[in-house]
Write a protein that holds these residues in place. Structure first.
Motif, PDB file in Angstrom:
ATOM      1  N   ASN A  97      -2.703   8.433   2.296  1.00 51.67           N
ATOM      2  CA  ASN A  97      -3.976   9.141   2.444  1.00 51.67           C
ATOM      3  C   ASN A  97      -3.854  10.270   3.462  1.00 51.67           C
ATOM      4  OD1 ASN A  97      -6.169   7.926   0.814  1.00 51.67           O
ATOM      5  ND2 ASN A  97      -5.521   6.035   1.847  1.00 51.67           N
ATOM      6  N   ASP A 136       3.321  -6.806   4.721  1.00 52.73           N
ATOM      7  CA  ASP A 136       2.329  -7.085   3.659  1.00 52.73           C
ATOM      8  C   ASP A 136       2.850  -6.768   2.254  1.00 52.73           C
ATOM      9  OD1 ASP A 136       1.699  -4.374   2.987  1.00 52.73           O
ATOM     10  OD2 ASP A 136       0.029  -4.315   4.393  1.00 52.73           O
ATOM     11  N   GLU A 151       3.536  -4.331  10.848  1.00 53.30           N
ATOM     12  CA  GLU A 151       2.295  -5.002  10.419  1.00 53.30           C
ATOM     13  C   GLU A 151       2.332  -6.523  10.583  1.00 53.30           C
ATOM     14  OE1 GLU A 151      -0.578  -3.504   9.669  1.00 53.30           O
ATOM     15  OE2 GLU A 151      -0.004  -1.424   9.257  1.00 53.30           O
ATOM     16  N   HIS A 154      -2.762   4.068   9.906  1.00 54.76           N
ATOM     17  CA  HIS A 154      -1.684   3.311   9.240  1.00 54.76           C
ATOM     18  C   HIS A 154      -1.731   3.441   7.725  1.00 54.76           C
ATOM     19  CE1 HIS A 154      -3.855  -0.878   8.696  1.00 54.76           C
ATOM     20  NE2 HIS A 154      -4.565   0.113   8.228  1.00 54.76           N
ATOM     21  N   GLY A 155      -2.801   4.015   7.189  1.00 57.10           N
ATOM     22  CA  GLY A 155      -2.860   4.311   5.752  1.00 57.10           C
ATOM     23  C   GLY A 155      -2.448   5.746   5.436  1.00 57.10           C
ATOM     24  N   GLU A 170      -4.482   8.274  -3.643  1.00 55.58           N
ATOM     25  CA  GLU A 170      -3.047   7.985  -3.529  1.00 55.58           C
ATOM     26  C   GLU A 170      -2.405   7.987  -4.912  1.00 55.58           C
ATOM     27  OE1 GLU A 170      -2.557   5.276   0.417  1.00 55.58           O
ATOM     28  OE2 GLU A 170      -3.424   4.231  -1.308  1.00 55.58           O
ATOM     29  N   ASP A 225      -5.106   3.366  -3.396  1.00 53.54           N
ATOM     30  CA  ASP A 225      -6.394   4.060  -3.447  1.00 53.54           C
ATOM     31  C   ASP A 225      -6.335   5.167  -4.514  1.00 53.54           C
ATOM     32  OD1 ASP A 225      -7.094   2.437  -1.356  1.00 53.54           O
ATOM     33  OD2 ASP A 225      -6.734   3.949   0.182  1.00 53.54           O
ATOM     34  N   HIS A 276       0.840  -1.208   0.000  1.00 51.56           N
ATOM     35  CA  HIS A 276       0.000   0.000   0.000  1.00 51.56           C
ATOM     36  C   HIS A 276       0.870   1.251   0.000  1.00 51.56           C
ATOM     37  CE1 HIS A 276      -1.928  -3.281   2.342  1.00 51.56           C
ATOM     38  NE2 HIS A 276      -2.996  -2.969   1.607  1.00 51.56           N
TER      39      HIS A 276
HETATM   40  N1  LIG Z   1      -0.253   0.016   6.782  1.00 45.45           N
HETATM   41  C1  LIG Z   1      -1.235  -0.564   6.136  1.00 45.45           C
HETATM   42  N2  LIG Z   1      -1.502  -1.830   6.276  1.00 45.45           N
HETATM   43  N3  LIG Z   1      -1.984   0.221   5.346  1.00 45.45           N
HETATM   44  C2  LIG Z   1      -3.130  -0.234   4.628  1.00 45.45           C
HETATM   45  C3  LIG Z   1      -3.943   0.927   4.163  1.00 45.45           C
HETATM   46  C4  LIG Z   1      -5.191   0.501   3.479  1.00 45.45           C
HETATM   47  C5  LIG Z   1      -6.013   1.637   2.897  1.00 45.45           C
HETATM   48  N4  LIG Z   1      -5.358   2.222   1.771  1.00 45.45           N
HETATM   49  C6  LIG Z   1      -6.281   2.685   3.968  1.00 45.45           C
HETATM   50  O1  LIG Z   1      -5.874   3.812   3.793  1.00 45.45           O
HETATM   51  O2  LIG Z   1      -6.902   2.395   4.950  1.00 45.45           O
END
Ligand SMILES: NC(=[NH2+])NCCC[C@H](N)C(=O)O
Length: 272
Positions: free
Chosen positions: A68, A172, A215, A79-80, A124, A121, A64
């Motif tokens: 955001n 991930d 993670e 975390h996003g 993003e 996303d 990812h």
């Molecule tokens: N650190 C991670 N696992 N991030 C996942 C983010 C998933 C998604 N893009 C969000 O903003 O919620």
């Protein structure tokens, strides 16, 4: 209260402590390894790294983009959002964040590169294109191979080969079969071997000064999922610490232990 940022107060306070610890460790001249937790850990580790070393180069290894803002996130999960919080160029896109005064966006987008992206996303994608962020997705790994991708990324974010390097490694980024015990797994990812190679190349620069491994969530999945994920994480950490798959000779030793054959007079055979 800030809209669409889950547990901001908690994360702000926790990441201030993470940043302070990273500052302490780097000031002692040590390399700093941070084990997460989710990827909001990168807010504190990278803040601390930049406060100690000034300009740094950042490899963000992840499925990812974590780019955001609270205005673009569809989940509200912090975390996003860490990369968007760290980038100078995005500072105007944030509201005032109570509890986060210790953190100023200090990192330039020019010094950030992604490897492993495959779940981006729409906003993003817009930010990556608008600011021309160096981003190698899985299709680039397929086309060029992981060693070439890692070196292209390093050249882009540190053209003069002189910046301290931070690798923020989300487990991930690995394929969900390689690391199933994680909150937002995505299939079609890096093999463990490719993850190890990214770390080996990063270590080879001799400028790797901070690593995050985040993670890993042992509460998710079966006992065998947890074991596989922890093993993968250990291999990544070992590679980041300079472990070579070629093996290492013992230090300051250039021969095997000599063994002398017992002399004739003392040998059991002749003693009767
Ligand atoms: N650190 C991670 N696992 N991030 C996942 C983010 C998933 C998604 N893009 C969000 O903003 O919620």
């Amino acid at each position: 209260m800030v809209e669409n940022m889950t547990a901001l107060g908690h994360i702000a306070a926790c990441q201030k402590e993470v940043s302070d610890s990273v500052i302490h460790i780097l000031n002692e001249g040590r390399m700093c390894l941070t084990i997460g937790g989710d990827h909001s850990c990168g807010i504190g580790t990278i803040d601390g790294h930049v406060k100690v070393k000034g300009n740094i180069a950042l490899l963000w290894v992840d499925a990812h983009a974590d780019l955001n803002t609270n205005a673009t996130s569809s989940t509200g999960n912090i975390h996003g959002m860490p990369v968007a919080l760290l980038a100078k160029e995005l500072s105007d896109y944030w509201p005032y964040l109570p509890g986060m005064d210790w953190q100023q966006p200090r990192l330039s987008i020019r010094n950030i590169a992604y490897i492993g992206l495959r779940d981006i996303d729409s906003y993003e994608r817009l930010v990556i294109d608008k600011f021309s962020i160096t981003a190698f997705g899985m299709e680039d790994v397929e086309r060029y191979g992981i060693i070439e991708v890692t070196n292209m990324a390093l050249r882009r974010i540190d053209p003069n080969n002189n910046l301290p390097l931070h690798v923020s490694f989300d487990i991930d980024s690995l394929d969900a079969l390689e690391a199933p015990s994680t909150g937002t797994p995505v299939r079609g990812g890096l093999t463990l071997r490719e993850g190890i190679q990214i770390m080996e190349e990063s270590y080879r620069t001799q400028r790797l000064s901070a690593v995050d491994l985040v993670e890993v969530n042992p509460r998710l999945g079966s006992p065998s999922d947890v074991r596989i994920t922890l093993e993968a994480a250990k291999h990544i950490i070992r590679a980041a610490s300079g472990y070579s798959r070629r093996g290492h000779s013992p230090e300051n030793v250039c021969d095997l232990p000599q063994q002398t054959f017992p002399s004739v007079s003392t040998s059991a055979h002749n003693s009767k």
